[in-house]
Write a protein that holds these residues in place. Structure first.
Motif, mmCIF file in Angstrom:
data_model
loop_
_atom_site.group_PDB
_atom_site.id
_atom_site.type_symbol
_atom_site.label_atom_id
_atom_site.label_comp_id
_atom_site.label_asym_id
_atom_site.label_seq_id
_atom_site.Cartn_x
_atom_site.Cartn_y
_atom_site.Cartn_z
ATOM 1 N N THR A 1 -134.834 -23.038 115.783
ATOM 2 C CA THR A 1 -135.481 -24.131 115.079
ATOM 3 C C THR A 1 -134.700 -24.348 113.776
ATOM 4 N N SER B 1 -142.550 -19.532 113.399
ATOM 5 C CA SER B 1 -141.334 -20.339 113.343
ATOM 6 C C SER B 1 -141.368 -21.330 112.184
ATOM 7 N N PHE C 1 -136.166 -19.191 120.421
ATOM 8 C CA PHE C 1 -136.395 -19.082 118.991
ATOM 9 C C PHE C 1 -135.694 -20.097 118.101
ATOM 10 N N ILE D 1 -135.698 -22.621 110.040
ATOM 11 C CA ILE D 1 -136.330 -21.308 110.141
ATOM 12 C C ILE D 1 -136.265 -20.530 108.830
ATOM 13 N N SER E 1 -147.177 -22.125 115.731
ATOM 14 C CA SER E 1 -147.330 -20.745 115.259
ATOM 15 C C SER E 1 -148.196 -20.697 114.006
ATOM 16 N N GLU F 1 -139.684 -31.193 117.211
ATOM 17 C CA GLU F 1 -140.015 -29.972 116.492
ATOM 18 C C GLU F 1 -140.656 -30.313 115.165
ATOM 19 N N THR G 1 -140.356 -13.525 111.978
ATOM 20 C CA THR G 1 -139.506 -14.672 112.274
ATOM 21 C C THR G 1 -138.216 -14.200 112.926
#
Lengths: 226, 185
Positions: free
Chosen positions: A44, A8, A42, A47, A13, A187, A31
């Motif tokens: 983010t 990600s 998934f 990305i 990861s 994040e 990805t």
């Protein structure tokens, strides 16, 4: 064993990828780009920048787009893994799952259906030890999203260095959030890692913040020598 | 001293941190001494008990070498076999294995009274299994989900097998197992 890493661009990861590189052969990054900002698995904000990280790591990146509906995104993941098996001959998948039984269950099921090994080297990791190990290994990580109290806009774009980690520890204790952000409280984006040839330099970023929810969007970035 | 047995595909593998390290962390937290060995070279002489850890779903190499688990037949000290560890324990005692995949949280019902499950009738557990394991002769089924037996114990010896992963959300079971080890003369 030839492995793909579900990537990600965030710390978990990337760190799982680095761990996998110590023991097996990582042959590609995978990805999943979700169009749904509410994606369970998934979503983010940065990305698309995974391509830059993959370039720095010298690894091919397999990008798969998904509408991000709760269950169909698993079909898209399945498609991505099939493509990775065909193009790069992967025998297994590496993920950065730490605590989420929801996430781990779904990833394990998809891998099992496809006859792929599933590796979760951060599974049940001690949060404090993990964060220390991350910094000790030379990872440089910035916060790109905050989704919980008491984080304010000043956290967006901030690097998690020793001082910030100490602050996060205090916040984790007082506000019952996870130190790693595993509960979705924040994040991250990795700007440098021990397996990068160059670091990611952010040339332009924008912040959107409201009521303990905010995103740091990297508008322009490049790779530069350390 | 607790002997922790790593059943993963090779010593110091990429799976170790997923299946062995969480058990070691629980032992460390509860102040227990332990040593960890790969199943191909167990060191059980000085062990008061043994814990056989799980493996990845695709990792069944250990099952191709049942002879490496025959020491369990004469060990007679407490054993906790977790997931693949239960499979190794049960098959050493002659149990059969049937295909049957189970991944995720499952409801487990306690079937027979035992100090390990005292006070619990039902609980949720995390399973990652590619098969169902039979109850070997001389063992009893202690707990089951709708799909299969989830816990076994030898009729006379403190040999336990758990098909689910107690280190996920049920570490109280590992604590209780350690309590049983402490109670032994």
């Amino acid at each position: 064993m030839r492995l793909g890493v579900l990537f990600s661009g965030g710390k978990d990861s990337a760190f799982a990828c680095w761990k996998a590189m110590q023991k097996e052969e990582v042959v590609c990054l995978i990805t999943i780009v979700s169009r749904n900002p509410e994606s369970y698995m998934f979503h983010t904000p940065n990305i698309r920048l995974a391509a830059l990280q993959a370039e720095s790591a010298g690894l091919p990146l397999l990008e798969m787009e998904t509408e991000g509906e709760k269950e169909t995104e698993l079909l898209d993941l399945r498609g991505a893994l099939l493509a990775a098996r065909e193009r790069f001959g992967i025998e297994g998948l590496v993920t950065g799952a730490i605590l989420s039984v929801y996430q781990a269950t779904r990833l394990q099921r998809v891998c099992y259906e496809l006859g792929l090994w599933c590796f979760n080297p951060l599974w049940l990791a001690d949060q404090d030890e993990y964060m220390e190990e991350l910094l000790d290994a030379g990872f440089r990580v910035i916060i790109t999203g905050v989704f919980a109290s008491p984080f304010d806009g000043s956290w967006l774009g901030r690097e998690i260095d020793r001082r910030t980690l100490d602050e996060l520890r205090m916040i984790a204790r007082e506000h019952r959030i996870t130190l790693t952000g595993e509960g979705g409280e924040f994040e991250t984006f990795v700007i440098d890692a021990p397996f990068f040839s160059r670091r990611v330099a952010i040339e332009e970023g924008s912040r959107v913040y409201r009521n303990h929810n905010g995103v740091f969007r990297i508008e322009r970035a490049g790779l530069v020598a350390r | 001293m607790i002997s922790v047995i790593d059943l993963c595909y090779r010593e110091d593998s990429l799976s170790r941190e997923e299946f062995v390290t969480p058990v070691e962390r629980l032992l460390r937290r509860s102040g227990r001494e332990f040593n960890t060995r790969h199943y191909t070279a167990p060191d059980i002489e000085a062990a008061d008990a043994a814990i056989l850890c799980g493996t990845a779903l695709m990792d069944t190499g250990f099952a191709e070498r049942p002879d490496l688990f025959y020491w369990l037949l004469e060990f007679e000290r407490p054993v906790l076999g977790i997931s693949s560890g239960m499979r190794a324990l049960a098959t050493a005692f002659g149990a059969g294995v049937e295909p049957g995949c189970g991944i995720g949280m499952t409801e487990v019902e306690v079937l027979s009274p035992d100090p390990l499950f005292a006070g619990k009738e039902r609980f949720s557990a995390y399973e990652v299994r590619g098969c169902a394991v039979g109850v070997p002769g001389g063992f009893v089924a202690l707990a089951a989900s709708k799909e299969c037996v989830q816990a076994i114990r030898h009729r006379f010896l403190p040999l336990y097998g758990l098909l689910f992963h107690p280190e996920v959300r049920n570490d109280w079971l590992i604590e209780r197992f350690l309590g049983l080890v402490d109670q032994r003369p």
